[in-house]
Design a protein around this motif. Structure first.
Motif, short mmCIF file in Angstrom:
data_model
loop_
_atom_site.label_atom_id
_atom_site.label_comp_id
_atom_site.label_asym_id
_atom_site.label_seq_id
_atom_site.Cartn_x
_atom_site.Cartn_y
_atom_site.Cartn_z
N ILE A 1 0.87 -1.17 0.00
CA ILE A 1 0.00 0.00 0.00
C ILE A 1 0.91 1.21 0.00
CG2 ILE A 1 -1.73 1.30 1.27
CD1 ILE A 1 -2.51 -1.49 2.48
N VAL B 1 -6.85 5.35 2.41
CA VAL B 1 -6.97 4.37 1.34
C VAL B 1 -7.63 3.09 1.84
CG1 VAL B 1 -5.12 5.25 -0.12
CG2 VAL B 1 -4.57 3.69 1.72
N LEU C 1 -5.92 6.93 -3.98
CA LEU C 1 -4.81 6.10 -4.45
C LEU C 1 -4.17 6.71 -5.69
CD1 LEU C 1 -5.92 2.40 -4.04
CD2 LEU C 1 -3.88 3.48 -3.12
N ARG D 1 -1.93 9.32 -4.67
CA ARG D 1 -0.69 8.77 -4.11
C ARG D 1 0.26 8.33 -5.21
NH1 ARG D 1 -1.24 5.52 1.54
NH2 ARG D 1 -2.49 7.08 2.59
N ARG D 2 -0.31 7.72 -6.25
CA ARG D 2 0.55 7.28 -7.35
C ARG D 2 1.19 8.48 -8.03
NH1 ARG D 2 -3.22 2.87 -7.81
NH2 ARG D 2 -4.62 4.09 -9.11
#
Lengths: 443, 278
Positions: free
Chosen positions: A111, A163, A311, A314-315
């Motif tokens: 994660i 998340v 997410l 975050r990527r």
């Protein structure tokens, strides 16, 4: 840098293998010491989590060190080396540092951005320190890895926003209510999923917690767990107006709360907002209720949508984080070089001062007619010549540490003056040789 | 260029830079830029105050009569109100919305005539600055309420549509924005009421009548009724959230119309042209 990492992670090995290789032994110190006893191995550290098993080490002979380490790992867990080998990755030098920095910054985590890994790494380092298997390599590298991780965390959005379903629910509640301290929570149903979300919500110092379930005993058990109060299932709609946050997860319960019911509840609440989290499938709350003013209704798909967006953020942040890590590695290397420049500067100064002193002494010995004042003047003259001559080379050396070409100057000075700041070599030889060179150049 | 105009221009520049930094902060998540922006806002506020003081010292009467002076004072009051609220409630994000508002007023203020003219003798009285200052302070507080209202609607929409974004996470919670709405209302309403009362007293001194139904007075009264209704709704009926936010925004639009629209579109005793400077 003779630094290496050898290990496997969720990317390369199935969980069956990872759990067999786990170093959760009672005495990690003896394992670490056994590793540093391997030939050529000087430092060792074990990072063993449920997603990865990695050994970080410093070794004088990298290929030999890797081979021995890998044999040791397999043997320690009673496995055949060939069973483990295909799942292992090995990095050394700059690649190993890169890997360490990425792991510390949670860029290599399952994660992305999860916060535990940094703590686990710190613990592994502490363990190595207390077992005396951490040395100069680790002591220089680890603090830099922690600093890089901290920078990534502060300067990117890698660890921001929930998340998981339960955290997302808490985060959304905060967007609506701000502080949750005086907010009442009602939990309808007692599924597994609900329990986790309820634990996160009630872990936020909320107001009253009401729990209801078809079987009262189960509701009472849960209420006890969350320090709340059980309510009979048939009566729970009566309590709705007291709840700011409602969490429903009654499996096979069907529609329990209608839009009309909620409109009435909002009226009773004088429009104070309500956050309804319906993670039951089929849903327990009429989806149309979201259209009521001051009612915010999220079902499981809505929460998953929020998580998906987070997410994605975050990527995106991870790309920026990779740049930061490259910067930090460059910075680390230039710092390392600056460390090497300092002994060189000291050695150069010493050598030149030695020459100056001995040559002045020799000359003054032959000039006995000079009085004390004249002698002092000669001393001062030689000193100022030396200082003037050294000024520019020394300032270049001092800067050499932050420069990618810095090593060239260090090497040039080393060769030109035949310096070797390594304390093992005797300093006097160098001085005498230096003196010869100087005389040659003068004559 | 006189010293006060020089200071005014510098202030405008500071506000413009602060606006840019505050926007960069919320759009690209750069809190450090936001902090610099707030430092600039503070410095701009200081320069702005100096500008008004120096104008007062050169002309000898409070710089509150021409359109330029009113716009300038309104912008000053808005920035000052925001900075005070920020000190108390830490609402950094609001800066990105308040600073542009003040900036627009400042740009407008530098586009109109900046000449100084003494108000005609019948209007020269201490009631003038008192009336104008109270009215504008109330307006500034309501401006903040309107900004909070816009943010509330934005955030509420995102929550309802279930669309999160980085901007979504930067906004204060609905509760905080709604509380701000309430606080601004309880501060702004008394200021506005006093502004109208002192205006009436001044009108009596200047023109011999407390109330003469000129367009500005009429519109001010309409605006006052709207805020009174909102305050009553909040306290007695339990209006809050979206409804309160929408009313705060409508109220501010009415305010702006009372301040500018009436002067530009309708004519009456209050128009700046009557004072001979616009």
């Amino acid at each position: 840098m003779n630094f290496l990492v050898l290990g496997l992670s969720y990317k390369t090995a199935p969980v069956e293998l990872r759990e067999r290789l786990n170093f959760a032994s009672d005495d990690p110190g003896s394992v670490l010491r056994a590793m540093t006893d391997l030939p050529g191995m000087t430092e060792a550290m074990i990072l063993s989590t449920c997603n990865r098993v990695e050994v970080y080490a410093a070794s004088k002979d990298i290929p030999l060190g890797c081979a021995r380490l890998q044999r040791y790992m397999a043997a320690y867990h009673g496995l055949d080396e060939n069973q483990v080998k295909p799942h292992l990755y090995v990095h050394c030098g700059r690649d190993a540092i890169h890997h360490l920095f990425r792991v510390a910054s949670s860029l290599d985590s399952m994660i992305l951005g999860e916060p535990q890994i940094l703590g686990q790494l710190k613990e592994a380092y502490n363990q190595a320190e207390s077992s005396c298997t951490a040395g100069p390599v680790f002591n220089r590298l680890m603090p830099k890895a922690f600093a890089a991780a901290k920078r990534v965390r502060n300067e990117t959005a890698i660890a921001q926003h929930a998340v998981s379903v339960s955290y997302a629910a808490v985060e959304l509640a905060r967007k609506i209510f701000g502080e949750l301290t005086d907010k009442n929570v009602m939990i309808v149903g007692a599924g597994k999923m609900c329990e986790l979300a309820a634990r996160h919500l009630t872990g936020q110092q909320v107001g009253e917690v009401l729990v209801t379930n078809r079987t009262l005993a189960r509701a009472q058990a849960l209420a006890e767990q969350f320090d709340g109060r059980a309510v009979p299932f048939a009566e729970f709609p009566l309590y709705l107006s007291r709840a700011d946050i409602v969490l429903t997860s009654t499996a096979a319960g069907g529609l329990l709360v209608t839009r009309a019911q909620l409109e009435e509840v909002i009226r009773q609440r004088k429009n104070r907002p309500m956050f309804l989290i319906d993670i039951a499938v089929p849903r327990n709350i009429d989806p149309d209720a979201n259209q009521i003013d001051n009612v915010y209704l999220y079902d499981i798909d809505d929460l998953n949508g929020v998580i998906e967006t987070n997410l994605r953020e975050r990527r995106k942040a991870a790309k920026k984080a990779e740049d930061i890590i490259e910067q930090e590695i460059d910075r680390f290397y230039s710092w390392l070089r600056s460390l090497e420049a300092t002994p060189m500067i000291v050695a150069l100064r010493q050598q030149v001062e030695e020459i100056r002193r001995s040559e002045t002494e020799k000359t003054l010995h032959g000039l006995r007619h000079l009085d004390a004042g004249d002698r002092r003047a000669v001393e001062a003259l030689t000193r100022s010549i030396v200082n003037k001559l050294l000024h520019s080379p020394l300032s270049v050396l001092k800067r050499a540490g932050d420069d990618i070409t810095g090593e060239i100057y260090l090497e040039a000075v080393r060769r030109l003056f035949d310096l070797n700041p390594d304390p093992q070599k005797s300093g006097t030889d160098a001085v005498e040789e230096g003196a010869d060179t100087k005389q040659d150049s003068i004559s | 260029m006189t010293i006060d105009i020089l200071l005014f221009r510098t202030t405008l520049l500071a506000y413009a830079l602060a606006t840019g930094l505050a926007l960069a902060d919320i759009l690209w998540r750069r809190p450090a830029l936001g902090r610099h922006g707030r430092v600039l806002l503070w410095s701009g506020f200081g320069l702005h105050s100096l500008s008004m003081i120096s104008r007062y010292l050169t002309t000898g009467f409070p710089p509150l009569s021409s359109l330029h002076e009113s716009l300038s004072f309104f912008a000053w009051a808005i920035i000052g109100t925001f900075l005070l609220f920020h000190l108390r409630y830490r609402l950094a994000v609001l800066g990105a919305f308040v600073a542009p508002l003040a900036l627009v007023l400042m740009i407008f203020g530098s586009a109109v005539s900046t000449a100084t003219t003494a108000p005609p003798p019948p209007l020269q009285s201490w009631w003038l600055p008192v009336h104008v200052v109270l009215a504008f302070l109330g307006d500034a507080v309501f401006a903040l309420a309107a900004v909070a209202g816009c943010l509330y609607l934005l955030q509420e929409r995102m929550l309802k549509k279930k669309k999160v974004s980085s901007l979504f996470y930067r906004l204060p919670s609905l509760q905080v924005l709604d509380n701000l709405n309430y606080r601004c209302l309880t501060i702004g309403f008394p200021l506005m009421t006093l502004g109208i009362i002192t205006g009436a007293i001044w009108a009596d001194r200047a023109w011999g009548a407390y109330w003469s139904w000129d367009p500005k007075e009429t519109w001010a009264l309409i605006t006052w009724f709207l805020y009174a209704a909102l305050l009553h709704g909040r306290l007695a009926v339990g209006w809050r959230g979206r409804k309160a936010a929408v009313l705060a925004i409508i109220g501010f639009v009415l305010l702006l119309f009372t301040f500018l629209g009436v002067n530009l579109l309708l004519s009456g005793l209050h128009s700046y042209s009557a004072l001979g400077t616009y």
